[in-house]
Motif scaffolding. Sequence first.
Motif, short mmCIF file in Angstrom:
data_model
loop_
_atom_site.label_atom_id
_atom_site.label_comp_id
_atom_site.label_asym_id
_atom_site.label_seq_id
_atom_site.Cartn_x
_atom_site.Cartn_y
_atom_site.Cartn_z
N SER A 19 0.83 -1.21 0.00
CA SER A 19 0.00 0.00 0.00
C SER A 19 0.87 1.26 0.00
CB SER A 19 -0.97 0.00 1.18
OG SER A 19 -0.27 0.13 2.39
N LEU A 20 2.04 1.20 0.64
CA LEU A 20 2.95 2.34 0.59
C LEU A 20 3.46 2.59 -0.83
CD1 LEU A 20 4.92 1.69 3.90
CD2 LEU A 20 3.38 3.60 3.44
N PHE A 21 3.76 1.51 -1.55
CA PHE A 21 4.18 1.65 -2.94
C PHE A 21 3.05 2.24 -3.78
CE2 PHE A 21 7.48 -1.95 -2.52
CZ PHE A 21 8.46 -1.05 -2.17
N ASP A 22 1.82 1.83 -3.52
CA ASP A 22 0.68 2.41 -4.23
C ASP A 22 0.58 3.90 -3.97
OD1 ASP A 22 -0.04 -0.03 -5.32
OD2 ASP A 22 -1.56 -0.46 -3.78
N ASP A 23 0.81 4.31 -2.70
CA ASP A 23 0.78 5.74 -2.37
C ASP A 23 1.84 6.52 -3.13
OD1 ASP A 23 -1.32 5.27 -0.64
OD2 ASP A 23 -0.09 5.31 1.18
N LEU A 24 3.03 5.94 -3.25
CA LEU A 24 4.10 6.60 -4.03
C LEU A 24 3.72 6.69 -5.49
CD1 LEU A 24 7.54 5.20 -2.79
CD2 LEU A 24 6.80 7.57 -2.80
N GLU A 25 3.25 5.58 -6.04
CA GLU A 25 2.93 5.53 -7.47
C GLU A 25 1.81 6.51 -7.82
OE1 GLU A 25 2.20 2.12 -10.81
OE2 GLU A 25 1.42 1.75 -8.81
N ASP A 26 0.83 6.63 -6.94
CA ASP A 26 -0.31 7.51 -7.20
C ASP A 26 -0.07 8.94 -6.74
OD1 ASP A 26 -1.60 5.32 -8.24
OD2 ASP A 26 -2.69 4.87 -6.39
N ARG A 27 1.17 9.22 -6.28
CA ARG A 27 1.58 10.57 -5.88
C ARG A 27 0.77 11.11 -4.70
NH1 ARG A 27 6.13 10.07 -8.57
NH2 ARG A 27 6.13 10.69 -10.73
N ARG A 28 0.39 10.20 -3.77
CA ARG A 28 -0.26 10.66 -2.54
C ARG A 28 0.78 11.02 -1.49
NH1 ARG A 28 -4.08 6.44 -4.10
NH2 ARG A 28 -2.81 4.94 -2.98
N VAL A 29 1.99 10.49 -1.63
CA VAL A 29 3.11 10.85 -0.76
C VAL A 29 4.31 11.18 -1.62
CG1 VAL A 29 2.31 9.42 1.18
CG2 VAL A 29 3.91 8.46 -0.46
N GLY A 30 5.17 12.04 -1.10
CA GLY A 30 6.35 12.45 -1.85
C GLY A 30 7.58 11.62 -1.55
N LYS A 31 7.58 11.01 -0.35
CA LYS A 31 8.75 10.22 0.04
C LYS A 31 8.33 9.32 1.21
CE LYS A 31 12.57 12.51 0.88
NZ LYS A 31 13.71 13.21 1.50
N ILE A 32 8.95 8.15 1.28
CA ILE A 32 8.78 7.25 2.42
C ILE A 32 10.14 7.08 3.06
CG2 ILE A 32 8.15 4.93 3.18
CD1 ILE A 32 6.28 4.81 0.71
N VAL A 33 10.21 7.36 4.36
CA VAL A 33 11.45 7.17 5.11
C VAL A 33 11.23 5.96 6.02
CG1 VAL A 33 13.05 8.16 6.78
CG2 VAL A 33 11.96 9.63 5.07
#
Length: 89
Positions: A19-33
């Motif tokens: 789900s975190l990868f989906d958020d990145l792909e859909d541009r809901r988040v700018g970065k995951i640390v």
Amino acid sequence: MSLPVVTVSVTEFKAKCLSLFDDLEDRRVGKIVVTRHGRPVAELNPPDRTLPPLFGAHPGSAAVVGDYDLTRPTSEDEIFDAEGGILHR
């Protein structure tokens, strides 16, 4: 508008990575640390989609003239270094 940075522990990342990868792909988040014991160990950013892919970026931009065979060896009389046992020059 700047996209949010999400910080997750390694354990949480393992449980929610898809789900975190989906958020990145859909541009809901700018970065995951991703952190371990409170310290960052990895940062994930979405890919820059403005650049063309490296493979096939310029299809049709070069042509082989005549019947030149690109798979033919470049030299038939010379012994190549590897054939002669030469590792370095």
